[in-house]
Motif scaffolding. Structure first.
Motif, PDB file in Angstrom:
ATOM      1  N   ALA A  31     110.441 120.117  34.062  1.00  8.00           N
ATOM      2  CA  ALA A  31     108.995 120.502  34.283  1.00  8.00           C
ATOM      3  C   ALA A  31     108.585 121.209  35.369  1.00  8.00           C
ATOM      4  CB  ALA A  31     108.141 119.136  33.981  1.00  8.00           C
ATOM      5  N   GLU A  32     109.060 120.685  36.811  1.00  9.00           N
ATOM      6  CA  GLU A  32     108.528 120.915  37.992  1.00  9.00           C
ATOM      7  C   GLU A  32     108.743 122.500  38.424  1.00  9.00           C
ATOM      8  OE1 GLU A  32     109.718 120.540  42.816  1.00  9.00           O
ATOM      9  OE2 GLU A  32     109.875 118.671  41.504  1.00  9.00           O
ATOM     10  N   PHE A  33     109.902 123.096  37.617  1.00  3.84           N
ATOM     11  CA  PHE A  33     110.403 124.465  37.648  1.00  3.84           C
ATOM     12  C   PHE A  33     110.081 125.170  36.562  1.00  3.84           C
ATOM     13  CE2 PHE A  33     112.627 122.240  41.113  1.00  3.84           C
ATOM     14  CZ  PHE A  33     112.441 122.993  42.189  1.00  3.84           C
ATOM     15  N   GLY A  34     109.547 124.669  35.496  1.00  3.84           N
ATOM     16  CA  GLY A  34     109.230 125.479  34.271  1.00  3.84           C
ATOM     17  C   GLY A  34     110.358 126.198  33.533  1.00  3.84           C
ATOM     18  N   ILE A  35     111.564 125.334  33.419  1.00  2.00           N
ATOM     19  CA  ILE A  35     112.572 125.658  32.690  1.00  2.00           C
ATOM     20  C   ILE A  35     112.508 124.944  31.204  1.00  2.00           C
ATOM     21  CG2 ILE A  35     113.784 126.086  34.704  1.00  2.00           C
ATOM     22  CD1 ILE A  35     115.430 123.559  33.700  1.00  2.00           C
ATOM     23  N   GLY A  36     112.985 125.720  30.166  1.00  3.59           N
ATOM     24  CA  GLY A  36     112.961 125.132  28.918  1.00  3.59           C
ATOM     25  C   GLY A  36     114.013 124.037  28.925  1.00  3.59           C
ATOM     26  N   TRP A  37     113.613 122.766  28.087  1.00  2.00           N
ATOM     27  CA  TRP A  37     114.339 121.641  28.483  1.00  2.00           C
ATOM     28  C   TRP A  37     114.216 120.951  27.154  1.00  2.00           C
ATOM     29  CZ3 TRP A  37     118.606 121.217  31.022  1.00  2.00           C
ATOM     30  CH2 TRP A  37     119.003 119.929  31.236  1.00  2.00           C
ATOM     31  N   THR A  38     115.309 120.971  26.152  1.00  2.00           N
ATOM     32  CA  THR A  38     115.375 120.443  24.772  1.00  2.00           C
ATOM     33  C   THR A  38     115.859 119.275  24.427  1.00  2.00           C
ATOM     34  OG1 THR A  38     117.147 121.570  24.320  1.00  2.00           O
ATOM     35  CG2 THR A  38     115.436 123.006  24.041  1.00  2.00           C
ATOM     36  N   GLU A  39     115.869 118.583  23.190  1.00  2.00           N
ATOM     37  CA  GLU A  39     116.655 117.256  23.217  1.00  2.00           C
ATOM     38  C   GLU A  39     118.078 117.570  23.263  1.00  2.00           C
ATOM     39  OE1 GLU A  39     115.553 114.243  22.571  1.00  2.00           O
ATOM     40  OE2 GLU A  39     113.595 115.179  23.342  1.00  2.00           O
ATOM     41  N   ALA A  40     118.398 119.130  22.573  1.00  2.00           N
ATOM     42  CA  ALA A  40     119.916 119.343  23.097  1.00  2.00           C
ATOM     43  C   ALA A  40     120.448 119.267  24.102  1.00  2.00           C
ATOM     44  CB  ALA A  40     120.219 120.548  22.012  1.00  2.00           C
ATOM     45  N   ASP A  41     119.508 119.949  25.032  1.00  2.00           N
ATOM     46  CA  ASP A  41     119.931 120.144  26.698  1.00  2.00           C
ATOM     47  C   ASP A  41     120.088 118.581  27.074  1.00  2.00           C
ATOM     48  OD1 ASP A  41     119.688 122.943  26.866  1.00  2.00           O
ATOM     49  OD2 ASP A  41     117.878 122.686  27.003  1.00  2.00           O
ATOM     50  N   LYS A  42     119.228 117.722  26.602  1.00  2.00           N
ATOM     51  CA  LYS A  42     119.286 116.487  27.254  1.00  2.00           C
ATOM     52  C   LYS A  42     120.427 115.767  26.899  1.00  2.00           C
ATOM     53  CE  LYS A  42     114.254 115.434  27.125  1.00  2.00           C
ATOM     54  NZ  LYS A  42     113.256 114.628  26.670  1.00  2.00           N
ATOM     55  N   ALA A  43     121.074 115.760  25.560  1.00  2.00           N
ATOM     56  CA  ALA A  43     122.353 115.232  24.980  1.00  2.00           C
ATOM     57  C   ALA A  43     123.550 115.933  25.491  1.00  2.00           C
ATOM     58  CB  ALA A  43     122.252 115.471  23.454  1.00  2.00           C
ATOM     59  N   SER A  44     123.302 117.271  25.993  1.00  2.00           N
ATOM     60  CA  SER A  44     124.596 117.619  26.580  1.00  2.00           C
ATOM     61  C   SER A  44     124.916 116.989  27.656  1.00  2.00           C
ATOM     62  CB  SER A  44     124.434 119.392  26.641  1.00  2.00           C
ATOM     63  OG  SER A  44     123.499 119.664  27.554  1.00  2.00           O
ATOM     64  N   PRO A  63     116.060 126.630  41.377  1.00  2.00           N
ATOM     65  CA  PRO A  63     116.229 127.173  42.680  1.00  2.00           C
ATOM     66  C   PRO A  63     116.872 126.298  43.727  1.00  2.00           C
ATOM     67  CG  PRO A  63     113.741 127.507  42.399  1.00  2.00           C
ATOM     68  CD  PRO A  63     114.337 126.880  41.344  1.00  2.00           C
ATOM     69  N   LEU A  64     117.782 125.229  43.196  1.00  2.00           N
ATOM     70  CA  LEU A  64     117.976 124.273  44.042  1.00  2.00           C
ATOM     71  C   LEU A  64     119.651 124.374  44.235  1.00  2.00           C
ATOM     72  CD1 LEU A  64     115.968 121.372  43.260  1.00  2.00           C
ATOM     73  CD2 LEU A  64     115.502 122.973  45.082  1.00  2.00           C
ATOM     74  N   GLU A  65     120.132 123.942  45.427  1.00  2.00           N
ATOM     75  CA  GLU A  65     121.544 123.790  45.440  1.00  2.00           C
ATOM     76  C   GLU A  65     122.124 122.534  44.629  1.00  2.00           C
ATOM     77  OE1 GLU A  65     123.956 125.913  46.714  1.00  2.00           O
ATOM     78  OE2 GLU A  65     122.269 127.117  47.536  1.00  2.00           O
ATOM     79  N   ALA A  66     123.365 122.857  44.094  1.00  2.00           N
ATOM     80  CA  ALA A  66     123.912 121.426  43.341  1.00  2.00           C
ATOM     81  C   ALA A  66     123.607 120.263  43.774  1.00  2.00           C
ATOM     82  CB  ALA A  66     125.293 121.958  42.682  1.00  2.00           C
ATOM     83  N   ASP A  67     124.182 120.155  45.317  1.00  2.00           N
ATOM     84  CA  ASP A  67     124.067 118.795  45.884  1.00  2.00           C
ATOM     85  C   ASP A  67     122.687 118.350  46.077  1.00  2.00           C
ATOM     86  OD1 ASP A  67     126.766 118.940  46.525  1.00  2.00           O
ATOM     87  OD2 ASP A  67     126.667 119.467  48.618  1.00  2.00           O
ATOM     88  N   ALA A  68     121.569 119.233  46.134  1.00  2.00           N
ATOM     89  CA  ALA A  68     120.125 118.931  46.283  1.00  2.00           C
ATOM     90  C   ALA A  68     119.830 118.324  44.743  1.00  2.00           C
ATOM     91  CB  ALA A  68     119.210 119.991  46.653  1.00  2.00           C
ATOM     92  N   ILE A  69     120.177 118.921  43.686  1.00  2.00           N
ATOM     93  CA  ILE A  69     119.778 118.388  42.396  1.00  2.00           C
ATOM     94  C   ILE A  69     120.304 116.955  42.142  1.00  2.00           C
ATOM     95  CG2 ILE A  69     120.105 118.740  39.863  1.00  2.00           C
ATOM     96  CD1 ILE A  69     120.044 121.684  40.558  1.00  2.00           C
TER      97      ILE A  69
END
Length: 228
Positions: A31-44, A63-69
């Motif tokens: 939500a913070e970065f305004g990306i689509g995020w579905t139930e299928a995404d959550k399950a994956s 727009p963050l590095e993997a370690d930061a996420i």
């Protein structure tokens, strides 16, 4: 066989009900970065290596590095967990019975060492005994679930053969890792219905289950293999 040689437990969604905390943290990030995020995404992302999950967010435009996420998600889960122990049905009772029987137990999770240490300390206070003989965290592994490395590490730390041990999992990713390591794998559905995966022994819940039930699952697998 009255008990298995060892039991290797997944953590999130198997021993404790942290999946809602992970999903809420992921929802906030999306939500913070305004990306689509579905139930299928959550399950994956259920059961997946955290850095692999971070790369999913990056590919979607975060727009963050993997370690930061990973650090952000882990911090939010730890904050949400606090000192609580939201155990899954029957999980703590089965763990207590295994410890009473002297069965070696390992925790094999894609959560980080910080979460493992928090949960291990809380469980030790609750049980009055060290809950695990060995632990494998996501940041201990070069290749996370579904690769067999995490469970192979757990087996090596316990010094047991996969053929004599049982893994307990709640995700497709985790169950594939355990199966690839050669373990009899109990699937207990939670956020996803892992019972749909071929080769998994389906238990709707851990409630009422005993060390003997785990041993029987190994014997059943051996019998099926002998008839194949």
């Amino acid at each position: 066989m009255t008990s298995p040689a060892a039991v290797l437990f997944d953590l999130d969604g198997t021993l404790i009900d942290t999946e809602p905390l992970w999903m809420a943290a992921e929802d906030r990030l999306a939500a913070e970065f305004g990306i689509g995020w579905t139930e299928a995404d959550k399950a994956s992302l259920v059961g997946i290596d955290l850095w692999d999950g971070a790369r999913v967010f990056i590919a979607k435009g975060v727009p963050l590095e993997a370690d930061a996420i990973v650090a952000r998600l882990v911090g939010e889960v730890l904050d949400g967990l606090g000192g609580a122990l939201p155990a899954r049905p029957g999980a703590i009772e089965l763990l207590r019975a295994l410890r009473a029987d002297g069965v070696p137990v390992a925790l094999v999770t894609m959560s980080t060492r910080a979460i493992v240490d928090r949960v291990e300390a809380t469980l030790a206070d609750h049980l009055g005994i060290a809950p695990f003989d060995a632990t494998v965290a996501g940041d201990d592994c070069e290749r996370g679930k579904p690769d067999p490395e995490p469970y192979e590490r757990g087996l090596a730390l316990l010094g047991v053969d996969a053929a004599d041990a049982v893994a307990v999992e709640d995700s497709f990713t985790g169950a594939r890792s355990a199966l690839a390591a050669g373990l009899t794998t109990i699937g207990v559905p939670h956020a996803v219905d892992v019972s749909q995966l071929a080769g998994v022994v389906h238990w709707p819940t851990l409630a009422g289950r005993t060390p003997g039930d785990l041993a029987a699952a190994i014997e059943e697998r051996r019998a099926l293999g002998a008839r194949a």
